[in-house]
Design an enzyme around this catalytic site. Structure first.
Site, PDB file in Angstrom:
ATOM      1  N   ASP A 142      -1.787  -0.048 -41.353  1.00  0.00           N
ATOM      2  CA  ASP A 142      -0.730  -0.833 -40.705  1.00  0.00           C
ATOM      3  C   ASP A 142      -1.247  -2.232 -40.417  1.00  0.00           C
ATOM      4  O   ASP A 142      -2.455  -2.441 -40.266  1.00  0.00           O
ATOM      5  CB  ASP A 142      -0.319  -0.176 -39.380  1.00  0.00           C
ATOM      6  CG  ASP A 142       0.630   0.999 -39.592  1.00  0.00           C
ATOM      7  OD1 ASP A 142       0.954   1.310 -40.751  1.00  0.00           O
ATOM      8  OD2 ASP A 142       1.046   1.596 -38.577  1.00  0.00           O
ATOM      9  N   ARG A 194       3.573  -2.224 -48.148  1.00  0.00           N
ATOM     10  CA  ARG A 194       4.780  -2.105 -47.322  1.00  0.00           C
ATOM     11  C   ARG A 194       5.131  -3.502 -46.828  1.00  0.00           C
ATOM     12  O   ARG A 194       4.273  -4.216 -46.307  1.00  0.00           O
ATOM     13  CB  ARG A 194       4.489  -1.190 -46.130  1.00  0.00           C
ATOM     14  CG  ARG A 194       5.678  -1.049 -45.189  1.00  0.00           C
ATOM     15  CD  ARG A 194       5.261  -0.537 -43.826  1.00  0.00           C
ATOM     16  NE  ARG A 194       4.635   0.756 -43.877  1.00  0.00           N
ATOM     17  CZ  ARG A 194       3.823   1.216 -42.910  1.00  0.00           C
ATOM     18  NH1 ARG A 194       3.540   0.475 -41.851  1.00  0.00           N
ATOM     19  NH2 ARG A 194       3.279   2.395 -43.009  1.00  0.00           N
TER      20      ARG A 194
HETATM   21  C1  LIG Z   1       8.413   2.095 -41.734  1.00  0.00           C
HETATM   22  C2  LIG Z   1       8.088   0.890 -40.918  1.00  0.00           C
HETATM   23  C3  LIG Z   1       6.765   0.530 -40.721  1.00  0.00           C
HETATM   24  C4  LIG Z   1       6.438  -0.619 -39.988  1.00  0.00           C
HETATM   25  N1  LIG Z   1       5.147  -1.022 -39.899  1.00  0.00           N
HETATM   26  C5  LIG Z   1       4.852  -2.198 -39.278  1.00  0.00           C
HETATM   27  C6  LIG Z   1       3.541  -2.738 -39.288  1.00  0.00           C
HETATM   28  O1  LIG Z   1       2.596  -2.159 -39.841  1.00  0.00           O
HETATM   29  N2  LIG Z   1       3.328  -3.928 -38.659  1.00  0.00           N
HETATM   30  C7  LIG Z   1       4.351  -4.623 -38.042  1.00  0.00           C
HETATM   31  O2  LIG Z   1       4.122  -5.708 -37.513  1.00  0.00           O
HETATM   32  N3  LIG Z   1       5.598  -4.109 -38.002  1.00  0.00           N
HETATM   33  C8  LIG Z   1       5.883  -2.938 -38.598  1.00  0.00           C
HETATM   34  N4  LIG Z   1       7.168  -2.463 -38.588  1.00  0.00           N
HETATM   35  C9  LIG Z   1       8.184  -3.076 -37.667  1.00  0.00           C
HETATM   36  C10 LIG Z   1       8.884  -4.265 -38.312  1.00  0.00           C
HETATM   37  O3  LIG Z   1       7.983  -5.350 -38.424  1.00  0.00           O
HETATM   38  C11 LIG Z   1      10.115  -4.698 -37.485  1.00  0.00           C
HETATM   39  O4  LIG Z   1       9.708  -5.062 -36.195  1.00  0.00           O
HETATM   40  C12 LIG Z   1      11.167  -3.607 -37.344  1.00  0.00           C
HETATM   41  O5  LIG Z   1      11.324  -2.899 -38.535  1.00  0.00           O
HETATM   42  C13 LIG Z   1      12.547  -4.250 -36.993  1.00  0.00           C
HETATM   43  O6  LIG Z   1      12.953  -5.091 -38.018  1.00  0.00           O
HETATM   44  P1  LIG Z   1      14.044  -4.698 -39.143  1.00  0.00           P
HETATM   45  O7  LIG Z   1      13.416  -4.993 -40.459  1.00  0.00           O
HETATM   46  O8  LIG Z   1      14.492  -3.314 -38.987  1.00  0.00           O
HETATM   47  O9  LIG Z   1      15.188  -5.761 -38.980  1.00  0.00           O
HETATM   48  P2  LIG Z   1      16.004  -6.331 -37.725  1.00  0.00           P
HETATM   49  O10 LIG Z   1      16.668  -7.560 -38.209  1.00  0.00           O
HETATM   50  O11 LIG Z   1      15.153  -6.404 -36.494  1.00  0.00           O
HETATM   51  O12 LIG Z   1      17.065  -5.178 -37.504  1.00  0.00           O
HETATM   52  C14 LIG Z   1      18.094  -4.884 -38.430  1.00  0.00           C
HETATM   53  C15 LIG Z   1      18.981  -3.782 -37.837  1.00  0.00           C
HETATM   54  O13 LIG Z   1      18.221  -2.565 -37.719  1.00  0.00           O
HETATM   55  C16 LIG Z   1      18.522  -1.876 -36.517  1.00  0.00           C
HETATM   56  N5  LIG Z   1      17.315  -1.835 -35.666  1.00  0.00           N
HETATM   57  C17 LIG Z   1      16.186  -2.558 -35.829  1.00  0.00           C
HETATM   58  N6  LIG Z   1      15.267  -2.242 -34.891  1.00  0.00           N
HETATM   59  C18 LIG Z   1      15.839  -1.308 -34.113  1.00  0.00           C
HETATM   60  C19 LIG Z   1      15.409  -0.585 -32.972  1.00  0.00           C
HETATM   61  N7  LIG Z   1      14.217  -0.744 -32.444  1.00  0.00           N
HETATM   62  N8  LIG Z   1      16.266   0.310 -32.417  1.00  0.00           N
HETATM   63  C20 LIG Z   1      17.487   0.510 -32.946  1.00  0.00           C
HETATM   64  N9  LIG Z   1      17.955  -0.155 -34.037  1.00  0.00           N
HETATM   65  C21 LIG Z   1      17.156  -1.035 -34.609  1.00  0.00           C
HETATM   66  C22 LIG Z   1      19.652  -2.646 -35.875  1.00  0.00           C
HETATM   67  O14 LIG Z   1      20.857  -2.109 -36.352  1.00  0.00           O
HETATM   68  C23 LIG Z   1      19.449  -4.054 -36.405  1.00  0.00           C
HETATM   69  O15 LIG Z   1      20.617  -4.810 -36.386  1.00  0.00           O
HETATM   70  C24 LIG Z   1       7.500  -1.358 -39.360  1.00  0.00           C
HETATM   71  C25 LIG Z   1       8.828  -1.003 -39.574  1.00  0.00           C
HETATM   72  C26 LIG Z   1       9.139   0.090 -40.342  1.00  0.00           C
HETATM   73  C27 LIG Z   1      10.573   0.418 -40.580  1.00  0.00           C
END
Ligand SMILES: Cc1cc2nc3c(=O)[nH]c(=O)nc-3n(C[C@H](O)[C@H](O)[C@H](O)COP(=O)(O)OP(=O)(O)OC[C@H]3O[C@@H](n4cnc5c(N)ncnc54)[C@H](O)[C@@H]3O)c2cc1C
Length: 315
Positions: A142, A194
C-alpha cells in the site's frame, strides 16, 4: 473536490488526529467501524471473503495497523500477516494481501544475519512476499504518506526482481504531482499497479488539491498504464471513472483480464455486485484487526455524510 469538501476533509483528518477524539472514538466506535471493517480476526476476514466470493467478488486482506516505531510491534504485525496467509491457504483460498510498510518496520534499522544494517521493513516484506508466493499468492505494498514513496518504490522494484510481478504489486496516488513520472519509470518491470486518488492530508507542494484535477490525473494514470500493456487495479468508488475505464478498454481493445476494479469493503456494494455480474474482475479490500482507528478516520474524512453516521451512532 469542492472548497467545502476540501475543507471538510482537512478538518476531519485533523480532528481525527486529536488524541482526545481518538480516545473517545476508539472506545465507543467499534460497533460503527464494523461497517468498514470485517472483524477483529483473520477468521472473520476469511468469512467475509467466502461471503463475497459467493457473489463473484474476490478478496484482498489488510491487517489493520500502521506507523509503529519499534521492532517488537513491527515483528508482531509481520507474524500475524504470515499466519493470515497460512490460514487463507488452509481455507482453500489463494492469499491476496495488502500491507503497510510503516506497520512492519520501514525506516527502522536492524542488523541482518551477516551483521550488516538492514531496513526492518525490507526484511519483513521479503518474508511476507516469499510466504505468499509459496501458495501462488500476491502481496500489494500500500502507499502511505508522501515521505514514504521513494522507499516504497525502491523496495517494490527489488521485490519484483526477486519474486516476479505476478506476486507483488504497489500503489500510485493520482493526487501526487510525481505519480505520472513514477509510473513511467516502473514500466520496465511490467508492474501490477493499483491506482488510487490518495487518502492522506498532503500539502499543495506535493499534491493536487482540487477534485477535477485529481480525477483527470487519475484517468491519465490508468489509461497510460493500460496502454503500456500492464495490469491495472482500478481502485475507486467513482462510478464516472469506472464507466470511463470500461469504455476506454473497449475502444482500445484492452481485454477484461488486463485490469480489475477494486473497492473497499462496505462501500458501494451495489456497484461491486453490478460490475461482477458484468464479467469484470472485482476485488474488495477487506480490513480486519483491532487497530482500526486510522483506517476508519480516513473513510470518515472522505465523505461528509459519514460524519452524520458516526454522530448518530454515538448518540
Ligand atoms: C481498494 C482500494 C485501495 C486503496 N488503497 C490506498 C492506498 O494504498 N493508499 C492511499 O492513499 N489510498 C488508498 N485508497 C483510498 C483512495 O486513495 C481514496 O481515498 C478513496 O478510494 C476515495 O476516493 P474514490 O476514488 O472512491 O473517489 P471519491 O471522489 O472520493 O468518491 C467517489 C464516490 O465514492 C463514494 N465514496 C467514496 N469514499 C467513500 C466513503 N468513505 N464512504 C462512502 N462512500 C464513499 C461516494 O459515493 C463518492 O461520491 C484505496 C482505495 C481503494 C478503493
Amino acid at each position: 473536490m469542492s472548497q467545502f469538501e476540501q475543507l471538510y476533509r482537512q478538518v476531519a483528518l485533523s480532528v481525527a488526529g486529536n488524541p482526545v477524539v481518538e480516545k473517545v472514538l476508539s472506545k465507543q466506535g467499534w460497533a460503527l467501524a464494523q461497517r468498514f471493517v470485517s472483524g477483529e480476526t483473520a477468521q472473520d476476514a476469511i468469512k467475509a471473503i467466502h461471503r463475497l466470493e459467493a457473489q463473484g467478488i474476490q478478496g484482498n486482506l489488510d491487517l489493520l495497523g500502521e506507523f509503529v516505531n519499534t521492532p517488537e510491534p513491527a515483528n508482531a504485525n509481520t507474524e500475524m500477516i504470515l499466519q493470515t496467509i497460512d490460514q487463507v491457504h488452509a481455507a482453500g483460498l489463494t492469499p491476496y494481501n495488502s500491507i503497510k510498510l510503516s506497520a512492519i518496520g520501514q525506516g527502522q534499522t536492524v542488523n541482518g544475519p551477516d551483521g550488516k544494517p538492514q531496513d526492518l521493513g525490507d526484511v519483513n516484506a521479503r518474508r511476507i512476499v516469499a510466504r505468499a508466493k509459496e501458495y501462488g499468492g500476491f502481496v500489494n505494498l500500500d502507499m502511505e504518506d508522501h515521505p514514504r514513496v521513494d522507499e516504497t518504490l525502491r523496495l517494490f522494484r527489488e521485490l519484483v526482481n526477486e519474486f516476479g510481478h505476478q506476486h507483488v504489486g504497489t500503489v500510485l496516488q493520482a493526487y501526487l504531482h510525481r505519480s505520472e513520472e513514477d509510473r513511467r519509470r516502473l514500466d520496465d518491470l511490467r508492474p501490477n499497479i493499483r491506482i488510487v486518488k490518495g487518502a492522506y492530508l498532503e500539502p499543495a507542494s506535493v499534491a493536487m488539491q482540487s477534485k477535477p484535477e485529481i480525477d483527470a490525473a487519475y484517468r491519465r494514470l490508468v489509461y497510460e498504464h493500460l496502454k503500456a500493456g500492464n495490469y491495472c487495479n482500478v481502485a475507486t468508488h467513482d462510478h464516472h471513472i469506472i464507466y470511463d475505464v470500461m469504455h476506454f478498454a473497449l475502444a482500445h481493445g484492452i481485454p477484461k483480464d488486463q485490469f480489475e476494479f477494486q473497492l473497499l469493503y462496505g462501500i458501494r456494494e451495489d456497484l461491486q455486485r453490478e460490475l461482477a455480474e458484468q464479467g469484470y474482475t472485482v476485488r474488495s479490500y477487506i480490513p480486519f484487526g483491532k487497530e482500526w482507528y486510522g483506517y476508519y478516520s480516513r473513510r470518515i474524512a472522505e465523505r461528509p455524510k459519514n460524519v452524520m453516521f458516526v454522530l448518530r451512532g454515538l448518540l
